[in-house]
Design a protein around this motif. Sequence first.
Motif, PDB file in Angstrom:
ATOM      1  N   PHE A   1      -0.766   6.611  10.704  1.00  0.00           N
ATOM      2  CA  PHE A   1      -0.704   5.153  10.666  1.00  0.00           C
ATOM      3  C   PHE A   1      -2.053   4.603  10.203  1.00  0.00           C
ATOM      4  O   PHE A   1      -3.055   4.672  10.910  1.00  0.00           O
ATOM      5  CB  PHE A   1      -0.343   4.586  12.039  1.00  0.00           C
ATOM      6  N   ASN A   2      -2.047   4.068   9.010  1.00  0.00           N
ATOM      7  CA  ASN A   2      -3.236   3.464   8.409  1.00  0.00           C
ATOM      8  C   ASN A   2      -2.817   2.087   7.920  1.00  0.00           C
ATOM      9  O   ASN A   2      -2.024   1.970   6.983  1.00  0.00           O
ATOM     10  CB  ASN A   2      -3.738   4.338   7.255  1.00  0.00           C
ATOM     11  N   ALA A   3      -3.342   1.053   8.564  1.00  0.00           N
ATOM     12  CA  ALA A   3      -2.887  -0.308   8.264  1.00  0.00           C
ATOM     13  C   ALA A   3      -3.140  -0.706   6.819  1.00  0.00           C
ATOM     14  O   ALA A   3      -2.463  -1.589   6.288  1.00  0.00           O
ATOM     15  CB  ALA A   3      -3.570  -1.303   9.209  1.00  0.00           C
ATOM     16  N   ALA A   4      -4.098  -0.052   6.148  1.00  0.00           N
ATOM     17  CA  ALA A   4      -4.357  -0.361   4.739  1.00  0.00           C
ATOM     18  C   ALA A   4      -3.222   0.092   3.831  1.00  0.00           C
ATOM     19  O   ALA A   4      -3.097  -0.371   2.703  1.00  0.00           O
ATOM     20  CB  ALA A   4      -5.665   0.289   4.298  1.00  0.00           C
TER      21      ALA A   4
ATOM     22  N   LEU B   1       4.677  -0.037  13.558  1.00  0.00           N
ATOM     23  CA  LEU B   1       3.720  -0.369  14.609  1.00  0.00           C
ATOM     24  C   LEU B   1       2.948  -1.619  14.222  1.00  0.00           C
ATOM     25  O   LEU B   1       2.876  -1.988  13.041  1.00  0.00           O
ATOM     26  CB  LEU B   1       2.751   0.794  14.841  1.00  0.00           C
ATOM     27  N   ASP B   2       2.338  -2.242  15.214  1.00  0.00           N
ATOM     28  CA  ASP B   2       1.554  -3.453  15.016  1.00  0.00           C
ATOM     29  C   ASP B   2       0.216  -3.095  14.379  1.00  0.00           C
ATOM     30  O   ASP B   2      -0.594  -2.371  14.963  1.00  0.00           O
ATOM     31  CB  ASP B   2       1.347  -4.122  16.383  1.00  0.00           C
ATOM     32  N   ALA B   3      -0.026  -3.609  13.180  1.00  0.00           N
ATOM     33  CA  ALA B   3      -1.265  -3.303  12.468  1.00  0.00           C
ATOM     34  C   ALA B   3      -2.491  -3.901  13.140  1.00  0.00           C
ATOM     35  O   ALA B   3      -3.615  -3.476  12.866  1.00  0.00           O
ATOM     36  CB  ALA B   3      -1.170  -3.814  11.034  1.00  0.00           C
TER      37      ALA B   3
ATOM     38  N   VAL C   1      -5.621   5.383  12.235  1.00  0.00           N
ATOM     39  CA  VAL C   1      -6.925   5.341  11.579  1.00  0.00           C
ATOM     40  C   VAL C   1      -7.633   4.062  11.998  1.00  0.00           C
ATOM     41  O   VAL C   1      -7.038   2.981  11.979  1.00  0.00           O
ATOM     42  CB  VAL C   1      -6.755   5.401  10.045  1.00  0.00           C
ATOM     43  N   SER C   2      -8.873   4.190  12.411  1.00  0.00           N
ATOM     44  CA  SER C   2      -9.651   3.028  12.839  1.00  0.00           C
ATOM     45  C   SER C   2     -10.140   2.241  11.618  1.00  0.00           C
ATOM     46  O   SER C   2     -10.051   2.706  10.482  1.00  0.00           O
ATOM     47  CB  SER C   2     -10.837   3.478  13.687  1.00  0.00           C
ATOM     48  N   GLY C   3     -10.675   1.051  11.893  1.00  0.00           N
ATOM     49  CA  GLY C   3     -11.181   0.243  10.794  1.00  0.00           C
ATOM     50  C   GLY C   3     -11.541  -1.152  11.261  1.00  0.00           C
ATOM     51  O   GLY C   3     -11.733  -1.402  12.461  1.00  0.00           O
ATOM     52  N   LEU C   4     -11.650  -2.061  10.302  1.00  0.00           N
ATOM     53  CA  LEU C   4     -11.971  -3.455  10.595  1.00  0.00           C
ATOM     54  C   LEU C   4     -11.392  -4.321   9.488  1.00  0.00           C
ATOM     55  O   LEU C   4     -10.921  -3.826   8.466  1.00  0.00           O
ATOM     56  CB  LEU C   4     -13.484  -3.650  10.734  1.00  0.00           C
ATOM     57  N   MET C   5     -11.427  -5.619   9.708  1.00  0.00           N
ATOM     58  CA  MET C   5     -10.987  -6.555   8.678  1.00  0.00           C
ATOM     59  C   MET C   5     -12.197  -6.896   7.816  1.00  0.00           C
ATOM     60  O   MET C   5     -13.224  -7.330   8.326  1.00  0.00           O
ATOM     61  CB  MET C   5     -10.404  -7.825   9.305  1.00  0.00           C
ATOM     62  N   ASP C   6     -12.083  -6.679   6.515  1.00  0.00           N
ATOM     63  CA  ASP C   6     -13.217  -7.039   5.665  1.00  0.00           C
ATOM     64  C   ASP C   6     -13.017  -8.409   5.025  1.00  0.00           C
ATOM     65  O   ASP C   6     -13.963  -9.019   4.532  1.00  0.00           O
ATOM     66  CB  ASP C   6     -13.502  -5.959   4.622  1.00  0.00           C
TER      67      ASP C   6
END
Length: 347
Positions: free
Chosen positions: A168-171, A181-183, A199-204
């Motif tokens: 699961f990678n929201a990108a 799943l909820d992004a 996969v972890s991350g942030l909003m750019d």
Amino acid sequence: MTRAIISFDTELSAGLYQRGADARANFESSILGRCREGDFGIHFQMDMLERHGLTGVFFIDPMPALVYGPEVIDAIVRPVLDRGHEVQVHIHTEWLAFARFNPVGRLTGRNIGDFPLAAQKRLIALARDILVGAGAPRPTAFRAGNFGANDDTLRALAALGFRFDSSFNAAYLGHGCAISLDAGNQGMREHHGVIEVPVSGLMDRANRFRPAQLCAMSEEEMRDALDHNAASGAIQFSAFSHSFELLSRDRKVANRLAISRMEALCRAVADDARVTSGGLITLPAPPARPRRIHVPAPRPFRTLRRVIQQGLGHLAHEVRYVRDVIAVTINSSRWGKIATGVLLAMA
């Protein structure tokens, strides 16, 4: 404490195979990361992890064994295990189009999620068995190539006894990844019988997720994403790369920007007392009602700094890459050859 899972999608290139690369050439480029400056693939990556006292997870794609034979997979698995790192299952189903034997008949597809449930089970079981045959312990975790999994993938994994999925990678939502799943939640949770480790991350930017990938995040963004998960009490921080990602796009030289980012990530994990290093085998399960881990909000100046840094850092690589593409296009065209001949005659 937060478990930092630093993983590498470890795979041969179907594109190189299509361009005529044999097993040795593909292995040297895609796995050893070999270029004129040296080797910057999995051995280099393991060297860096070990200098910082860290353990990596290598999601290894065994599907090229259907084309090149199992020996090439043995050569990938053995050194990872010998050095104490973790082997898990990765699948790129593109290889089925070239396979001598297709275990799902005439079915082909770019992503595992393109296949019906029964075919997914067969493919994942085959991939697991090839890795076990190469000496790996029975895998407990899976990641889809291109993050191209769907809910049936998770059902197949559960039926086969897998404990974790990390597809699961929201990108990639809407671009191959079809897991429901909820992004906006980076926390681990159970879904269709397996525990999803996103996969972890942030909003750019507003409405745009940036994954914790070496070629995608700056050192500053990676540190901020790690700090956010640790401060939020997340079970895991999941960053990923590829076996060839420390090379330039044309794979002719080392990508110094990506190397410095990996070094910074390893240092940040090693220096943070809230964070431990490890794989998925010993990862604790989330509670029955897991905490929601929000995605960090965008910070425009941080994004701008990364865009500038990445543009400058890749300039030499990309200028050469574009120049080579133009040269190949010109020289492979009839009129390009004529124009080149005229220019040479005039010189």
